[in-house]
Design a protein around this motif. Sequence first.
Motif, PDB file in Angstrom:
ATOM      1  N   PHE A 332       0.842  -1.204   0.000  1.00 14.55           N
ATOM      2  CA  PHE A 332       0.000   0.000   0.000  1.00 14.55           C
ATOM      3  C   PHE A 332       0.879   1.257   0.000  1.00 14.55           C
ATOM      4  CE2 PHE A 332      -1.892   3.365   2.603  1.00 14.55           C
ATOM      5  CZ  PHE A 332      -3.142   3.536   2.042  1.00 14.55           C
ATOM      6  N   VAL A 333       1.842   1.290   0.927  1.00 18.01           N
ATOM      7  CA  VAL A 333       2.715   2.473   1.042  1.00 18.01           C
ATOM      8  C   VAL A 333       3.654   2.554  -0.162  1.00 18.01           C
ATOM      9  CG1 VAL A 333       4.509   3.591   2.431  1.00 18.01           C
ATOM     10  CG2 VAL A 333       2.566   2.501   3.553  1.00 18.01           C
ATOM     11  N   GLN A 334       4.151   1.405  -0.634  1.00 21.21           N
ATOM     12  CA  GLN A 334       5.042   1.412  -1.795  1.00 21.21           C
ATOM     13  C   GLN A 334       4.331   1.995  -3.012  1.00 21.21           C
ATOM     14  OE1 GLN A 334       8.451   0.584  -1.739  1.00 21.21           O
ATOM     15  NE2 GLN A 334       8.208   1.722  -3.640  1.00 21.21           N
ATOM     16  N   ARG A 335       3.040   1.668  -3.156  1.00 28.31           N
ATOM     17  CA  ARG A 335       2.273   2.213  -4.279  1.00 28.31           C
ATOM     18  C   ARG A 335       2.095   3.731  -4.151  1.00 28.31           C
ATOM     19  NH1 ARG A 335      -0.501  -1.366  -7.677  1.00 28.31           N
ATOM     20  NH2 ARG A 335      -0.110  -3.536  -7.145  1.00 28.31           N
ATOM     21  N   LEU A 336       1.917   4.185  -2.925  1.00 25.62           N
ATOM     22  CA  LEU A 336       1.838   5.637  -2.700  1.00 25.62           C
ATOM     23  C   LEU A 336       3.150   6.308  -3.109  1.00 25.62           C
ATOM     24  CD1 LEU A 336       0.086   5.983   0.795  1.00 25.62           C
ATOM     25  CD2 LEU A 336      -0.873   6.563  -1.422  1.00 25.62           C
ATOM     26  N   LEU A 337       4.268   5.703  -2.701  1.00 24.20           N
ATOM     27  CA  LEU A 337       5.591   6.260  -3.033  1.00 24.20           C
ATOM     28  C   LEU A 337       5.818   6.244  -4.545  1.00 24.20           C
ATOM     29  CD1 LEU A 337       7.838   4.701  -0.235  1.00 24.20           C
ATOM     30  CD2 LEU A 337       6.990   7.036  -0.377  1.00 24.20           C
ATOM     31  N   LYS A 340       3.867   9.016  -6.054  1.00 24.51           N
ATOM     32  CA  LYS A 340       4.526  10.316  -5.811  1.00 24.51           C
ATOM     33  C   LYS A 340       5.740  10.470  -6.718  1.00 24.51           C
ATOM     34  CE  LYS A 340       5.126  14.114  -3.273  1.00 24.51           C
ATOM     35  NZ  LYS A 340       6.344  14.662  -3.781  1.00 24.51           N
ATOM     36  N   ASP A 341       6.549   9.411  -6.842  1.00 22.62           N
ATOM     37  CA  ASP A 341       7.720   9.456  -7.730  1.00 22.62           C
ATOM     38  C   ASP A 341       7.302   9.778  -9.162  1.00 22.62           C
ATOM     39  OD1 ASP A 341       9.481   8.943  -5.736  1.00 22.62           O
ATOM     40  OD2 ASP A 341       9.721   6.811  -6.157  1.00 22.62           O
ATOM     41  N   LYS A 342       6.231   9.134  -9.593  1.00 20.61           N
ATOM     42  CA  LYS A 342       5.745   9.312 -10.973  1.00 20.61           C
ATOM     43  C   LYS A 342       5.420  10.794 -11.234  1.00 20.61           C
ATOM     44  CE  LYS A 342       1.758   8.083 -13.870  1.00 20.61           C
ATOM     45  NZ  LYS A 342       2.280   7.360 -15.021  1.00 20.61           N
ATOM     46  N   TYR A 343       4.658  11.403 -10.305  1.00 21.18           N
ATOM     47  CA  TYR A 343       4.242  12.796 -10.534  1.00 21.18           C
ATOM     48  C   TYR A 343       5.358  13.790 -10.246  1.00 21.18           C
ATOM     49  CZ  TYR A 343      -0.289  11.171 -11.783  1.00 21.18           C
ATOM     50  OH  TYR A 343      -1.297  10.546 -12.470  1.00 21.18           O
ATOM     51  N   ASP A 344       6.273  13.445  -9.349  1.00 25.26           N
ATOM     52  CA  ASP A 344       7.464  14.291  -9.164  1.00 25.26           C
ATOM     53  C   ASP A 344       8.257  14.363 -10.470  1.00 25.26           C
ATOM     54  OD1 ASP A 344       7.070  15.045  -6.567  1.00 25.26           O
ATOM     55  OD2 ASP A 344       8.264  13.431  -5.696  1.00 25.26           O
ATOM     56  N   GLN A 345       8.360  13.204 -11.120  1.00 21.54           N
ATOM     57  CA  GLN A 345       9.090  13.114 -12.387  1.00 21.54           C
ATOM     58  C   GLN A 345       8.401  13.955 -13.463  1.00 21.54           C
ATOM     59  OE1 GLN A 345      11.905  11.639 -12.678  1.00 21.54           O
ATOM     60  NE2 GLN A 345      12.149  10.389 -14.495  1.00 21.54           N
ATOM     61  N   ILE A 346       7.073  13.855 -13.523  1.00 19.74           N
ATOM     62  CA  ILE A 346       6.310  14.613 -14.528  1.00 19.74           C
ATOM     63  C   ILE A 346       6.482  16.111 -14.281  1.00 19.74           C
ATOM     64  CG2 ILE A 346       3.956  15.208 -15.273  1.00 19.74           C
ATOM     65  CD1 ILE A 346       3.260  12.204 -14.864  1.00 19.74           C
ATOM     66  N   ILE A 347       6.363  16.522 -13.005  1.00 22.79           N
ATOM     67  CA  ILE A 347       6.472  17.959 -12.694  1.00 22.79           C
ATOM     68  C   ILE A 347       7.885  18.453 -12.986  1.00 22.79           C
ATOM     69  CG2 ILE A 347       6.475  19.614 -10.772  1.00 22.79           C
ATOM     70  CD1 ILE A 347       4.023  18.062  -9.683  1.00 22.79           C
ATOM     71  N   SER A 348       8.878  17.594 -12.743  1.00 23.84           N
ATOM     72  CA  SER A 348      10.269  17.980 -13.002  1.00 23.84           C
ATOM     73  C   SER A 348      10.555  18.068 -14.499  1.00 23.84           C
ATOM     74  CB  SER A 348      11.202  16.966 -12.341  1.00 23.84           C
ATOM     75  OG  SER A 348      12.511  17.134 -12.790  1.00 23.84           O
ATOM     76  N   LEU A 349      10.174  17.026 -15.251  1.00 21.85           N
ATOM     77  CA  LEU A 349      10.552  16.956 -16.669  1.00 21.85           C
ATOM     78  C   LEU A 349       9.607  17.725 -17.584  1.00 21.85           C
ATOM     79  CD1 LEU A 349      11.587  13.188 -16.917  1.00 21.85           C
ATOM     80  CD2 LEU A 349      13.068  15.157 -16.661  1.00 21.85           C
ATOM     81  N   ALA A 350       8.317  17.782 -17.224  1.00 26.98           N
ATOM     82  CA  ALA A 350       7.346  18.394 -18.145  1.00 26.98           C
ATOM     83  C   ALA A 350       6.891  19.781 -17.692  1.00 26.98           C
ATOM     84  CB  ALA A 350       6.128  17.480 -18.293  1.00 26.98           C
ATOM     85  N   PHE A 351       6.796  19.997 -16.372  1.00 28.41           N
ATOM     86  CA  PHE A 351       6.203  21.246 -15.891  1.00 28.41           C
ATOM     87  C   PHE A 351       7.234  22.180 -15.261  1.00 28.41           C
ATOM     88  CE2 PHE A 351       2.171  18.499 -15.187  1.00 28.41           C
ATOM     89  CZ  PHE A 351       1.884  18.562 -16.551  1.00 28.41           C
ATOM     90  N   GLY A 352       8.503  21.957 -15.600  1.00 32.80           N
ATOM     91  CA  GLY A 352       9.560  22.894 -15.190  1.00 32.80           C
ATOM     92  C   GLY A 352       9.636  23.121 -13.686  1.00 32.80           C
ATOM     93  N   ASN A 353       9.324  22.079 -12.900  1.00 42.94           N
ATOM     94  CA  ASN A 353       9.341  22.196 -11.423  1.00 42.94           C
ATOM     95  C   ASN A 353       8.506  23.371 -10.925  1.00 42.94           C
ATOM     96  OD1 ASN A 353      10.755  20.021 -10.298  1.00 42.94           O
ATOM     97  ND2 ASN A 353      12.710  20.874 -10.950  1.00 42.94           N
TER      98      ASN A 353
END
Length: 733
Positions: A332-337, A340-353
Motif C-alpha cells: 500500500f505504502v510502496q504504491r503511494l511512493l 509520488k515518484d511518478k508525478y514528481d518526475q512529470i512535474i520535473s521533466l514536463a512542468f519545469g518544477n
Amino acid sequence: MSSQRKKNFQIEAFKHRVVVDPKYPEKTWKILEHAIHEIYNHNASGLSFEELYRNAYNMVLHKFGEKLYSGLVTTVTSHLSEISKSIEAAQGEVFLEELNRKWADHNKALQMIRDILMYMDRTFIPSTHKTPVHELGLNLWRDVVIHSSKTQTRLRDTLLELVYRERNGEVINRGLMRNVIKMLMDLGCSVYQEDFEQHFLEVSADFYRLESQQFIESCDCGDYLKKAERRLNEEMERVSHYLDTRSLDKITNVVEKEMIESHMHRLVHMENSGLVNMLVNDKYEDSGRMYNLFRRVPAGLSIVRDVMTSYIRDTGKQLVTDPERLRDPVDFVQRLLDLKDKYDQIISLAFGNDKTFQNALNSSFEYFINLNARSPEFISLFVDDKLRKGLRDVSEEDVEVVLDKVMMLFRYLQEKDVFEKYYKQHLAKRLLAGKTVSDDAERSLIVKLKTECGYQFTSKLEGMFTDMKTSQDTMHGFYASHGAELGDNPTLAVQVLTTGSWPTQPSATCNLPAEILGVCEKFRSYYLGTHTGRRLSWQTNMGTADLKATFGKGQKHELNVSTYQMCALMLFNNANRLSYKEIEQATEIPASDLKRCLQSLACVKGKNVLRKEPMSKEIAEDDAFFFNDKFTSKLYKVKIGTVVAQRESEPENQETRQRVEEDRKPQIEAAIVRIMKSRRTLDHNNIVAEVTKQLQARFLPNPVVIKKRIESLIEREFLERDKNDRKMYRYLA
C-alpha cells in the motif's frame, strides 16, 4: 613676465546697403532645381556639390529661404509623381521590386539634396518651424507614392499574399519583404501599423481560426500541440526576419488566442490523448509542450493544474480505499511512493518544477492519504518492514532516500500522533527482538522526525535507545558480580525498560519455569540493590528464548522461541502428553496468546516441534499436545513463530484509536489554557481556530472534542463563561 591685457575685438556689419540683382533668386533656384533633376536622373556625378551648397547658402543668407523650401517641395513632389506612375505600371511580382528599387533611389537622392541644403536645414527650418529636408522627403514619398490610390491597397494585399503563401509552405523573397516593411517603418510607426500591421493581424486571426478548427477535428491532442508550437515558432521567426520587433507580442497573441485559448478545454479533456492520457503514459514531451503553450494564455496553467489535481485525487482515492490494497500495508505504502515518484518526475521533466504544480500535488496527496484512517499505521509498518529486512545490503545513500520518502508521506498525515503511537510500538519490537537492520538508519529517521516535529515528538524514542545501551551495561555488571555463582544456570539477558519511554503493555502474568525463575530473582535483587527507589515487573509477553532440544535418534536443534513458547515447551521435559487445559493452568498465559503460541508450535509445517490431536489448524480447549519425536529440520537453529509487526485487527485498531484520543485530551486542554492565558477573554470560534492552528502539526483536533475540553476546564475553574455572552470565555488566574 607681465601679463598682457586681453583686447576685445568686435566685427561690425557693412554700413552701406548691399544691392542684389533682382533676378538672382530665380537664377540661383534654377541652378538648384536642375541639380535636383539630375540627382533623380542618376546624373549627379557631373555636379559640383560645393558650388550648389554655396548657392543654397546664399539664397538663405539673402532671405530667400522660403522660395528655396517651396521650390524643393514642388520639384520633389513632381519627381515622386513620375516615380509613382512607374511603380503602378509594374506588373505581378515586379511591383515590389520596382517599389524597393525606387525607394532606394529616393533615399540616395534625399541624402544628396540634404547635403546641398544643409545650411537651410540648420538655420531657416528651425526658425520657421518647417519640416527638415530628410523628414520632408519621407513624408512626400508616403503621401505621393505609398498613399496613392492605386498603390496603397495593392501594396498591402501583395504583402499579405506573400505572408499567406509562406504560411502554406512556399519560399518567398524574405530580403525584399524586409526592405519593403522597413520602408513602412521608416515612414513612421503609424504608417507601418495602419497600412500593414493592423490588416496583417486581422488576416492572421482569420487564418489561424480556420486552421485550428481543421486541426482540432482531425488531430489528437499531441499532434495538435505540435502544430500549434510549430506555427508559433514560425511567426516568431517571421518577425525576426522581416517584421517590426514590436509586432512580436501582437502576432504571438493572435496565434495563442486562436490556436490555444479557443480550444484549451477541448484539448485538455480530449479522449485518449488529452492531459490524463499523457499523465498515465508518462508522455513527458507532450505534457511539457502543453505546459509551455498553455502558460502563454490567461488561465491556461490553472486548467492544466486543475485537471492534473482532479486525476491525482481520483487515482489516490481509488488506491487508499481499495480493500484489496489494504491487505498488504507495505505494498500500500510502496504504491503511494511510486505514485509520488511518478508525478514528481512529470512535474520535473514536463512542468519545469513549477511551484504551483508541486503545491497541487502535495495538497492532493494530503487529501487522499488522510481518507484512510489506517495510513499512519501502514506507513509505520512500511518503515518497520524496511528497517527489519528491506534495507539490508543497501548503501547509506539509498537508505537515506527511502527514509526521506517516508518523511515526505509523514508530512501529509494529519494524525501524526497516531503514527507516533504505532511507530513506537514497532520500534520497541524491533529493538527488543534485535531485528533492526541498522542502528544508524533508526537514529537517522528519529533525527528527521525530530527536525519535523520537535523534541517532544522524539524524546521517548531516544529514551528507548538509551535504555538498550544502559541494559547492556547492567548485564555486564550483573555477570561480573554473580557470574561464578550462576554456574550452569540458563544465561539471562535482561532489557530494563523505563515505563514512560516504551509503549505500555498490559503486563500479563505468566509462570516462568523454575530453572529461569531462580536466575530472574538473582537479577532482581542485584538490580534493586544497585538502584534505589525502583520497581521491576517482568514483561514476559515481549521476551524471547533459545532452547536446546533433543529429538528422536538423538537429533539436536536450537529453537529460537518467544518466552510464552518457552514456558509451554519446558513442560514437556516432565510429560509426553499435556492437554490444552493443563498447559493453560501450569503457565497462566492469557488464552488468546496461548492459542497463538501453541498454533505456531504444533500447526506450522517445518516448525511443528509439538504434535496435536485432533490435527487441525485451530486450537481448541479439548486438544491434546505431544512432544514430536519425529521432528526434523535441515537447519540446526530453528526459528519458531518470529513475531513480525502485523496490521492490527479491527478491535485492536479501535483500542489504539481510543488510547490516542485519550492522549489528545491533555494536549487540547494545554493549548486552550495557553491561548486563554495570553488572551484573557476569547469567543468560542476563535478558541477553536487557535487550538486547531497550534495542534495541526501533530493532529487535527475535532471541534466537538475541543468544546468538551472547554466544558471540562470550566468545571475545574480554569475558565468561566461571560455572564452576558455565553459564547465568550474568560481565563481565571
